[in-house]
Design a protein around this motif. Structure first.
Motif, PDB file in Angstrom:
ATOM      1  N   HIS A   1      -2.946  -2.696  -0.777  1.00 28.56           N
ATOM      2  CA  HIS A   1      -1.930  -3.331   0.047  1.00 28.56           C
ATOM      3  C   HIS A   1      -2.382  -3.170   1.492  1.00 28.56           C
ATOM      4  CE1 HIS A   1       0.466  -2.967  -3.614  1.00 28.56           C
ATOM      5  NE2 HIS A   1       1.449  -3.659  -3.054  1.00 28.56           N
ATOM      6  N   TRP A   2      -2.407  -4.278   2.228  1.00 24.96           N
ATOM      7  CA  TRP A   2      -2.848  -4.244   3.627  1.00 24.96           C
ATOM      8  C   TRP A   2      -1.735  -4.727   4.545  1.00 24.96           C
ATOM      9  CZ3 TRP A   2      -7.884  -7.681   3.142  1.00 24.96           C
ATOM     10  CH2 TRP A   2      -8.842  -7.005   2.361  1.00 24.96           C
ATOM     11  N   ASP A   3      -1.627  -4.090   5.690  1.00 27.37           N
ATOM     12  CA  ASP A   3      -0.819  -4.584   6.807  1.00 27.37           C
ATOM     13  C   ASP A   3      -1.781  -4.791   7.960  1.00 27.37           C
ATOM     14  OD1 ASP A   3       0.672  -4.879   9.135  1.00 27.37           O
ATOM     15  OD2 ASP A   3       2.112  -3.308   8.655  1.00 27.37           O
ATOM     16  N   VAL A   4      -2.114  -6.069   8.231  1.00 27.58           N
ATOM     17  CA  VAL A   4      -3.086  -6.418   9.270  1.00 27.58           C
ATOM     18  C   VAL A   4      -2.344  -7.137  10.402  1.00 27.58           C
ATOM     19  CG1 VAL A   4      -5.223  -7.628   9.821  1.00 27.58           C
ATOM     20  CG2 VAL A   4      -4.892  -6.655   7.530  1.00 27.58           C
ATOM     21  N   PRO A   5      -2.127  -6.477  11.555  1.00 26.58           N
ATOM     22  CA  PRO A   5      -1.453  -7.150  12.665  1.00 26.58           C
ATOM     23  C   PRO A   5      -2.392  -8.127  13.374  1.00 26.58           C
ATOM     24  CG  PRO A   5      -1.375  -4.727  12.847  1.00 26.58           C
ATOM     25  CD  PRO A   5      -2.419  -5.077  11.852  1.00 26.58           C
ATOM     26  N   VAL A   6      -1.873  -9.318  13.645  1.00 21.84           N
ATOM     27  CA  VAL A   6      -2.634 -10.361  14.335  1.00 21.84           C
ATOM     28  C   VAL A   6      -1.805 -10.829  15.522  1.00 21.84           C
ATOM     29  CG1 VAL A   6      -3.650 -12.667  14.160  1.00 21.84           C
ATOM     30  CG2 VAL A   6      -3.789 -11.087  12.215  1.00 21.84           C
TER      31      VAL A   6
ATOM     32  N   ASP B   1       0.677   5.699   4.359  1.00 24.09           N
ATOM     33  CA  ASP B   1      -0.554   4.923   4.270  1.00 24.09           C
ATOM     34  C   ASP B   1      -1.763   5.836   4.091  1.00 24.09           C
ATOM     35  OD1 ASP B   1      -1.344   5.849   6.826  1.00 24.09           O
ATOM     36  OD2 ASP B   1      -0.512   4.112   7.851  1.00 24.09           O
ATOM     37  N   ASP B   2      -2.936   5.232   4.040  1.00 17.35           N
ATOM     38  CA  ASP B   2      -4.165   5.986   3.762  1.00 17.35           C
ATOM     39  C   ASP B   2      -4.589   6.873   4.919  1.00 17.35           C
ATOM     40  OD1 ASP B   2      -4.281   4.819   1.245  1.00 17.35           O
ATOM     41  OD2 ASP B   2      -5.518   3.139   1.937  1.00 17.35           O
TER      42      ASP B   2
ATOM     43  N   ARG C   1      -3.031  -0.992   8.602  1.00 21.64           N
ATOM     44  CA  ARG C   1      -2.619   0.033   7.643  1.00 21.64           C
ATOM     45  C   ARG C   1      -3.018  -0.408   6.238  1.00 21.64           C
ATOM     46  NH1 ARG C   1       3.531   1.748   8.221  1.00 21.64           N
ATOM     47  NH2 ARG C   1       2.731   3.658   7.238  1.00 21.64           N
ATOM     48  N   THR C   2      -3.571   0.515   5.465  1.00 24.50           N
ATOM     49  CA  THR C   2      -3.890   0.253   4.063  1.00 24.50           C
ATOM     50  C   THR C   2      -3.203   1.306   3.204  1.00 24.50           C
ATOM     51  OG1 THR C   2      -5.907   1.607   4.018  1.00 24.50           O
ATOM     52  CG2 THR C   2      -6.141  -0.684   4.730  1.00 24.50           C
ATOM     53  N   PHE C   3      -2.948   0.931   1.941  1.00 32.73           N
ATOM     54  CA  PHE C   3      -2.196   1.803   1.034  1.00 32.73           C
ATOM     55  C   PHE C   3      -2.902   1.893  -0.320  1.00 32.73           C
ATOM     56  CE2 PHE C   3       0.538  -0.168   4.130  1.00 32.73           C
ATOM     57  CZ  PHE C   3       1.306   0.886   4.609  1.00 32.73           C
ATOM     58  N   ARG C   4      -4.227   1.891  -0.278  1.00 33.88           N
ATOM     59  CA  ARG C   4      -5.016   1.868  -1.512  1.00 33.88           C
ATOM     60  C   ARG C   4      -4.846   3.129  -2.338  1.00 33.88           C
ATOM     61  NH1 ARG C   4     -10.795   2.688  -2.828  1.00 33.88           N
ATOM     62  NH2 ARG C   4     -11.150   3.389  -0.684  1.00 33.88           N
ATOM     63  N   PHE C   5      -4.660   4.253  -1.684  1.00 34.36           N
ATOM     64  CA  PHE C   5      -4.605   5.528  -2.409  1.00 34.36           C
ATOM     65  C   PHE C   5      -3.178   5.962  -2.744  1.00 34.36           C
ATOM     66  CE2 PHE C   5      -8.562   6.068   0.221  1.00 34.36           C
ATOM     67  CZ  PHE C   5      -9.442   5.920  -0.829  1.00 34.36           C
ATOM     68  N   PHE C   6      -2.179   5.189  -2.339  1.00 35.66           N
ATOM     69  CA  PHE C   6      -0.796   5.629  -2.529  1.00 35.66           C
ATOM     70  C   PHE C   6      -0.514   5.856  -4.013  1.00 35.66           C
ATOM     71  CE2 PHE C   6       3.669   4.884  -3.361  1.00 35.66           C
ATOM     72  CZ  PHE C   6       4.258   5.772  -2.467  1.00 35.66           C
TER      73      PHE C   6
END
Length: 399
Positions: free
Chosen positions: A227-232, A282-283, A186-191
């Motif tokens: 803002h990034w949410d990167v699941p690993v 999110d974006d 999930r990214t939130f660049r445009f929020f």
């Protein structure tokens, strides 16, 4: 022979605790595409040596240019976002000393807001600067490139300060045997900043009016980078969400405190994300925050120190003391590293004397050890890899 992540190796063996995963953040100051195309850049060789010595399993690098059209060093027709892989191929995979081994990683590099023209006069100087100026080349000696007045004028009207598109981007590096759940990023660049409840909207102290026009405020993006949410997924199946960002410095400000207020709310976003705030979108138009039972690490240069009494409001203090964040002590320098920088506090992560870089694990993870890496000798004539120190935390899932 026991395998690293198995719960046991035989009927008579005691259960083997999960192996630690080292999560690290490192701001390598203003790394550019032309620097990464080289294989002999002095600061990058030094930074790569630090990384090889510390051997993180998950690493966030702040201030690495997201290569794209309009950025210096980008070649027409190339795919975008290759700089993280260039760092792996040209520096990390090659031993930087006889005592070190090369390391390879999977990479995540996504667009950021820095250096992207807004089309607005965001600094209220009476000009709307939309054309990327000529960018001076990086110095051959590896030092950080200097800004120009034209570059600053452009950057001050961009969605996030940058003298060209993609400057000061982010890059995530993940050990090859860990699985990046790319379809769930999930990214939130445009929020829009204005959609945050109780947003710290900048106010012109002279007039008492909002700093931004109504159109600007409705369009203004909260994230100065993203803002990034990167699941690993770890080898035992545990999924850890890497929550990565790099809020704007709360400085270079006027009386409206545009940057201090934005820095606060960029950090407040993570507090609200951990609280599952409904306003977040999110974006990809997916709403809501992080699941209540999810494991995570908040990583990045957050540009705020909870011990700084001048910090705008409370977001950084709320984040480090959040109920979902592991309440362990902050990473600190080794005794030798502290002795080399006696004017700094043990948990300061920047050479100017602040704790600004963070690896904050969730309470669902156990902390084994942590640290702030500092050189044990100070050669004032050498080119320094960065004005920040690497910060790392070793964690494992609670059994």
């Amino acid at each position: 022979m026991c395998l690293f992540w198995l719960s046991g190796c035989g009927e008579t063996d005691e259960p083997v605790p999960p192996a630690s995963v080292r999560v690290m953040t490192y701001n390598i100051e203003d790394v550019r595409t032309q620097d990464l195309r080289r294989t002999d850049h002095p600061r990058l060789k030094q930074a790569a040596a630090r990384i090889q010595a510390l051997s993180p399993d998950i690493l966030l690098v702040n201030e690495m240019t997201y290569d794209q059209p309009g950025a210096p060093g980008y070649e027409s027709g190339d795919p975008e976002g290759l700089n993280a892989q260039r760092f792996v191929e040209n520096y990390l995979s090659t031993p930087q000393a006889d005592t070190l081994e090369g390391v390879t990683y999977q990479t995540v590099m996504l667009p950021v807001n820095t250096g992207l023209s807004s089309g607005y006069d965001l600094n209220n100087d009476g000009r709307v600067v939309t054309e990327v100026p000529t960018v001076p080349p990086s110095p051959e000696n590896g030092r950080v490139a200097q800004q120009t007045a034209q570059g600053r004028a452009y950057g001050n009207d961009a969605w996030g300060f940058g003298t060209f598109p993609g400057q000061y981007g982010m890059a995530l590096f993940v050990r090859n045997d860990l699985e990046i759940l790319r379809d769930s990023i999930r990214t939130f660049r445009f929020f829009p900043w204005s959609q945050m409840p109780n947003a710290a909207e900048p106010i012109d102290s002279a007039s008492g009016e909002p700093w931004y026009t109504p159109d600007e405020w409705q369009s203004f993006r909260l994230s100065s980078k993203s803002h990034w949410d990167v699941p690993v997924r770890l080898p035992d199946g545990t999924v850890v969400h890497v929550l990565a960002s790099h809020p704007t410095p709360p400085a270079f400000d006027g009386t409206a405190q545009r940057n201090a207020r934005r820095n606060h709310d960029e950090i407040q976003f993570w507090v609200d994300y951990l609280d599952g705030a409904a306003y977040i979108e999110d974006d990809s138009s997916r709403s809501g925050g992080l699941a209540d039972d999810a494991s995570f690490v908040v990583v990045g240069d957050l540009n705020a120190d909870p011990d700084d009494q001048g910090v705008y409001r409370q977001a950084i203090r709320e984040l480090v003391s959040h109920g979902r964040v592991h309440g362990g002590p902050a990473p600190t320098a080794s005794p030798a590293g502290q002795a080399a920088f006696p004017s700094l506090d043990p948990n300061d992560t920047a050479r100017w004397g602040s704790r600004v870089d963070y690896v904050l694990p969730s309470a669902t993870l156990s902390i084994d050890t942590s640290g702030v890496w500092r050189p044990v000798s100070r050669d004032t004539t050498a080119v320094s890899a960065s004005d920040h120190f690497p910060v790392w935390v070793d964690v494992h899932p609670r059994s």
